[in-house]
Write an enzyme that holds these catalytic residues in place. Structure first.
Site, PDB file in Angstrom:
ATOM      1  N   GLU A 140      85.884   8.444  46.199  1.00 41.19           N
ATOM      2  CA  GLU A 140      86.204   7.728  47.157  1.00 41.19           C
ATOM      3  C   GLU A 140      86.375   8.119  48.323  1.00 41.19           C
ATOM      4  O   GLU A 140      87.057   7.001  49.496  1.00 41.19           O
ATOM      5  CB  GLU A 140      87.776   7.898  46.246  1.00 41.19           C
ATOM      6  CG  GLU A 140      88.631   9.145  47.098  1.00 41.19           C
ATOM      7  CD  GLU A 140      88.444  10.130  45.948  1.00 41.19           C
ATOM      8  OE1 GLU A 140      88.942  11.153  45.713  1.00 41.19           O
ATOM      9  OE2 GLU A 140      87.562   9.439  44.679  1.00 41.19           O
ATOM     10  N   ASP A 142      87.152   0.975  40.605  1.00 41.74           N
ATOM     11  CA  ASP A 142      86.089   0.905  41.065  1.00 41.74           C
ATOM     12  C   ASP A 142      86.196  -0.679  41.529  1.00 41.74           C
ATOM     13  O   ASP A 142      86.141  -0.782  42.783  1.00 41.74           O
ATOM     14  CB  ASP A 142      84.908   0.621  39.154  1.00 41.74           C
ATOM     15  CG  ASP A 142      84.648   1.083  38.826  1.00 41.74           C
ATOM     16  OD1 ASP A 142      84.647   2.351  39.888  1.00 41.74           O
ATOM     17  OD2 ASP A 142      83.451   1.385  38.340  1.00 41.74           O
ATOM     18  N   HIS A 199      89.146   3.665  35.227  1.00 41.01           N
ATOM     19  CA  HIS A 199      88.083   3.432  36.642  1.00 41.01           C
ATOM     20  C   HIS A 199      88.123   1.954  36.498  1.00 41.01           C
ATOM     21  O   HIS A 199      87.339   2.069  37.637  1.00 41.01           O
ATOM     22  CB  HIS A 199      87.495   4.118  35.936  1.00 41.01           C
ATOM     23  CG  HIS A 199      87.793   5.435  35.984  1.00 41.01           C
ATOM     24  ND1 HIS A 199      87.137   6.543  36.677  1.00 41.01           N
ATOM     25  CD2 HIS A 199      87.476   6.863  34.371  1.00 41.01           C
ATOM     26  CE1 HIS A 199      87.687   7.795  36.428  1.00 41.01           C
ATOM     27  NE2 HIS A 199      87.639   8.099  34.966  1.00 41.01           N
ATOM     28  N   ASN A 247      93.073   6.246  39.188  1.00 36.78           N
ATOM     29  CA  ASN A 247      92.548   5.943  37.405  1.00 36.78           C
ATOM     30  C   ASN A 247      92.588   6.799  36.381  1.00 36.78           C
ATOM     31  O   ASN A 247      92.668   6.455  35.429  1.00 36.78           O
ATOM     32  CB  ASN A 247      90.805   7.703  38.044  1.00 36.78           C
ATOM     33  CG  ASN A 247      89.646   6.592  39.235  1.00 36.78           C
ATOM     34  OD1 ASN A 247      89.740   5.037  38.196  1.00 36.78           O
ATOM     35  ND2 ASN A 247      88.923   7.232  39.949  1.00 36.78           N
ATOM     36  N   ASP A 272      89.037   9.114  53.219  1.00 37.04           N
ATOM     37  CA  ASP A 272      88.839   9.090  52.080  1.00 37.04           C
ATOM     38  C   ASP A 272      90.257   8.531  51.607  1.00 37.04           C
ATOM     39  O   ASP A 272      91.174   8.230  52.349  1.00 37.04           O
ATOM     40  CB  ASP A 272      89.389  10.635  51.659  1.00 37.04           C
ATOM     41  CG  ASP A 272      89.539  11.061  50.448  1.00 37.04           C
ATOM     42  OD1 ASP A 272      87.947  11.784  49.277  1.00 37.04           O
ATOM     43  OD2 ASP A 272      90.791  10.789  49.660  1.00 37.04           O
TER      44      ASP A 272
END
Length: 283
Positions: A199, A173, A169, A164, A156
């Site tokens: 994630e 990404d 975002h 974010n 993670d």
């Protein structure tokens, strides 16, 4: 089409035999007419009748062989359609003529190629994550189901929600894509890497002890902590992970144990790998 339906009572499951029956009746009309004419006139010439009978039998044999040969494109098309259902599509041979059977074969060939491409597209969509190009959860589980010995890991990205929230975002990404590519490059070719969701990423290490798998992830985590993938504000992206041995467990149970190890790593301070009960701090 109506005649086709009307003749189904002859041989319901064999078009070839129906065609032969129709042709057989057609080729025997001259013989029956000749025999009937001689019978009604009372002048039966057995030598002439034998010649006509022999010619009719030769014509019948030729018709049977010819029908079987002419049905070859239909058989090929039927076999290809059956192969489509098994997702085992072989290329059809080409027929250059412009008759109806050639058009049928050509149409089935085009349909089989289109189906092949559609199946490939659907397979990618079903088993690949569109953002990172890695396996998705379904694709990962499909591979992991066949592995009884090895280790699995859940990884993670630390504090990813803050990325974010602060930078949008799109920036998040980009980090996901960079991390996915980095992770895939630094494991073995025999290992399977997937985006588990959000994630979170999963790695399957076939035939590998949990300690060896953790060492691989430790090297990856150390390079991340050194700034290999920076955030938009310049801070290093870090990760936490949980690694467990499969030990013959069903993969869903192994993944739940890996998730518990990841949870312990996150609550133990992040930027570390938890191997079942042991912490390995990164950086």
């Amino acid at each position: 089409m109506r005649f086709y339906q009307l003749t189904r009572f002859l041989f319901p499951s064999s078009l070839r035999m129906r065609m032969f029956t129709v042709c057989f009746v057609g080729t025997h009309v001259p013989l029956l007419s000749f025999a009937g004419w001689q019978a009604t006139t009372g002048r039966i010439d057995w030598s002439d009748l034998a010649v006509v009978l022999a010619a009719t039998l030769v014509g019948t044999i030729f018709t049977l062989i010819a029908i079987d040969a002419l049905m070859a494109p239909v058989r090929a098309a039927t076999q290809t359609i059956a192969a489509l259902e098994r997702e085992q599509i072989d290329a059809l041979g080409s027929v250059r003529d412009a008759d109806m059977l050639a058009e049928l074969l050509s149409g089935v060939s085009r349909a089989s190629e289109a189906t092949r491409m559609r199946l490939a597209t659907l397979d990618v969509a079903a088993h690949r994550d569109p953002l990172t190009g890695l396996l998705n959860r379904r694709g990962f589980l499909a591979q992991a189901d066949a592995v009884a010995d090895g280790a699995v890991a859940l990884i993670d990205l630390d504090r990813f929600k803050a990325v974010n929230d602060s930078f949008g975002h799109d920036a998040g990404d980009v980090i996901l894509q960079d991390f996915a590519a980095f992770l895939a490059r630094h494991v073995r070719k025999s290992d399977a890497v997937a985006r588990w969701g959000g994630e979170e990423f999963a790695v399957l290490f076939p035939g590998t002890e949990d300690g060896e798998a953790a060492a691989v992830l430790q090297r990856i985590g150390n390079r991340l902590a050194a700034g290999m993938i920076p955030r938009p504000d310049g801070a290093a992206v870090t990760c936490s992970g949980g690694v467990v041995a499969i030990d013959g467990d069903p993969i869903d149970l192994a993944m739940r144990r890996a998730d518990a190890a990841l949870y312990a790593a996150k609550h133990g301070g992040r930027n570390q790998i938890r191997v079942t009960d042991a912490h390995i701090r990164l950086g």
